[in-house]
Design an enzyme around this catalytic site. Sequence first.
Site, PDB file in Angstrom:
ATOM      1  N   TYR A  50      -5.804   4.998  -3.883  1.00 57.03           N
ATOM      2  CA  TYR A  50      -5.994   5.360  -2.475  1.00 57.03           C
ATOM      3  C   TYR A  50      -7.474   5.558  -2.149  1.00 57.03           C
ATOM      4  O   TYR A  50      -7.806   5.995  -1.047  1.00 57.03           O
ATOM      5  CB  TYR A  50      -5.230   6.641  -2.142  1.00 57.03           C
ATOM      6  CG  TYR A  50      -3.733   6.512  -2.254  1.00 57.03           C
ATOM      7  CD1 TYR A  50      -2.967   6.001  -1.201  1.00 57.03           C
ATOM      8  CD2 TYR A  50      -3.066   6.892  -3.409  1.00 57.03           C
ATOM      9  CE1 TYR A  50      -1.589   5.884  -1.293  1.00 57.03           C
ATOM     10  CE2 TYR A  50      -1.684   6.774  -3.518  1.00 57.03           C
ATOM     11  CZ  TYR A  50      -0.956   6.268  -2.464  1.00 57.03           C
ATOM     12  OH  TYR A  50       0.410   6.151  -2.568  1.00 57.03           O
ATOM     13  N   GLY A  75       2.315   4.174   5.444  1.00 54.34           N
ATOM     14  CA  GLY A  75       1.126   4.834   4.942  1.00 54.34           C
ATOM     15  C   GLY A  75       0.897   4.633   3.460  1.00 54.34           C
ATOM     16  O   GLY A  75       0.124   5.394   2.861  1.00 54.34           O
ATOM     17  N   ASP A  76       1.547   3.639   2.856  1.00 58.06           N
ATOM     18  CA  ASP A  76       1.448   3.479   1.405  1.00 58.06           C
ATOM     19  C   ASP A  76       0.913   2.111   1.002  1.00 58.06           C
ATOM     20  O   ASP A  76       1.167   1.659  -0.110  1.00 58.06           O
ATOM     21  CB  ASP A  76       2.805   3.724   0.743  1.00 58.06           C
ATOM     22  CG  ASP A  76       2.667   4.158  -0.708  1.00 58.06           C
ATOM     23  OD1 ASP A  76       1.757   4.955  -1.004  1.00 58.06           O
ATOM     24  OD2 ASP A  76       3.457   3.711  -1.558  1.00 58.06           O
ATOM     25  N   MET A  77       0.151   1.454   1.864  1.00 56.53           N
ATOM     26  CA  MET A  77      -0.444   0.167   1.498  1.00 56.53           C
ATOM     27  C   MET A  77      -1.776   0.413   0.793  1.00 56.53           C
ATOM     28  O   MET A  77      -2.855   0.146   1.315  1.00 56.53           O
ATOM     29  CB  MET A  77      -0.604  -0.714   2.734  1.00 56.53           C
ATOM     30  CG  MET A  77       0.708  -1.253   3.274  1.00 56.53           C
ATOM     31  SD  MET A  77       1.607  -2.299   2.081  1.00 56.53           S
ATOM     32  CE  MET A  77       0.531  -3.720   2.010  1.00 56.53           C
ATOM     33  N   ASN A  83      -0.832  -2.353  -3.659  1.00 54.22           N
ATOM     34  CA  ASN A  83       0.164  -3.018  -2.821  1.00 54.22           C
ATOM     35  C   ASN A  83      -0.407  -4.230  -2.078  1.00 54.22           C
ATOM     36  O   ASN A  83       0.232  -4.773  -1.175  1.00 54.22           O
ATOM     37  CB  ASN A  83       0.790  -2.028  -1.834  1.00 54.22           C
ATOM     38  CG  ASN A  83       1.874  -1.197  -2.506  1.00 54.22           C
ATOM     39  OD1 ASN A  83       2.367  -1.554  -3.570  1.00 54.22           O
ATOM     40  ND2 ASN A  83       2.241  -0.077  -1.892  1.00 54.22           N
TER      41      ASN A  83
END
Length: 413
Positions: free
Chosen positions: A260, A297-299, A303
């Site tokens: 992240y 919200g998890d790219m 990913n």
Amino acid sequence: MPDVTVLTVKLYGEPIGTLTHLGDERSIFAFNDAYVGNADRATLGLSFKDQYGELRNDFKPIKMKLMPFFSNLLPEGHLRSYLADKAGVNEKREFFLIQALGRDLPGAVTVEAADPDTWPVSDDVDDQVMTDSENAHDNALRFSLAGVQLKFSAVIDAAGGLTIPASGIGGGWIVKLPSREYRGVPENEFSMMTLAQMVGINVPPIDLVDIGGIKNLPDGIDQLGDKAFIIERFDRREDGTSVHIEDFAQVYGVYAEDKYKKASNRNIAAVIAAESDHADIAEFIRRLTFNTLIGNGDMHLKNWSLIYPDQRNAKLSPAYDFVSTIPYLPNDQSALNFSRTRRFDEFTEDELLHLASKAALPRKLVIDTARETISLFMDRWWAEKAHLPMSTDVVDTIDKHLMTLPIIGEALT
């Protein structure tokens, strides 16, 4: 555990280098002379190229971990802990962990002991985790369900059902079971990936299958949900051969725990623009816009991936892991900065133009693609949201979310 000091790294089955354990928990990677001297060599990864596009071979020893490219081939979380325990390896000792798991890594990389007589540690893992024994399946799956969502390789059998491969090697599908913590994740992901396909995003074959149709699952899985999401592995061909891929944590030399951090969507766009073509730039903008619209919200860096269909040149891989996270995390925002911000409600045409300028993308292509994606998405969303298998909570949350996005008004006026 066998005393292993040298591992052979292969790409498409051909030796290209070695991982060497130097003692004191240090290891180092080096390419072999044949790979270095081959002007037509297959690409291992962009991080192995210097600023002039030449092959790097000046790597330093690393303690406990492997260098990020190889570290990112290993599983994360509870599954990593479980497999390390079965192999008799401390999960932090990545040199020995990749020895145990190296025959079925993502992409076209395999890793094996240079001395084949020392390989049985991997067989031990396969025997204990992926045998035909009902108890072995039961234990592995029960442990892994402590994570958010279990993933495992699977193959389609002759009768059309799903079977977990007995050896654990070379399955053609990824099967994602329900989450213990978040309800309806398989249905959510299937719905988002279906919508993505409808707006023109490159999505591999997917399906939503009954839990009861998957063999060798432990009792009690159906209490978590009735469905599992499946997606075809795009790093495996029908004939069983591998296609090489790398995720952007590997591209940027970032360890999984920093997926992240360290880079932004603007950085990813710049790599795609430098390595591929306008079609992939448009596809990137299409996905970035779509995931903003659904509130994903998890790219993070893992990913987004590149694929090497001709073994040498990078293309943006097919899409994966599209989930609307805002029903589970109401204040979620983009995993990575777009250009200056990661707030969904600040994803505007001005933000896209800033991204385009900094990443050297064609401004008209970026804006036209975003507008087209928004138009297609809104049409498909209103037509399909009542028919897709996601919960009403997911639908209501996305409906409210869409009202907060000024880029929709910019695109549709």
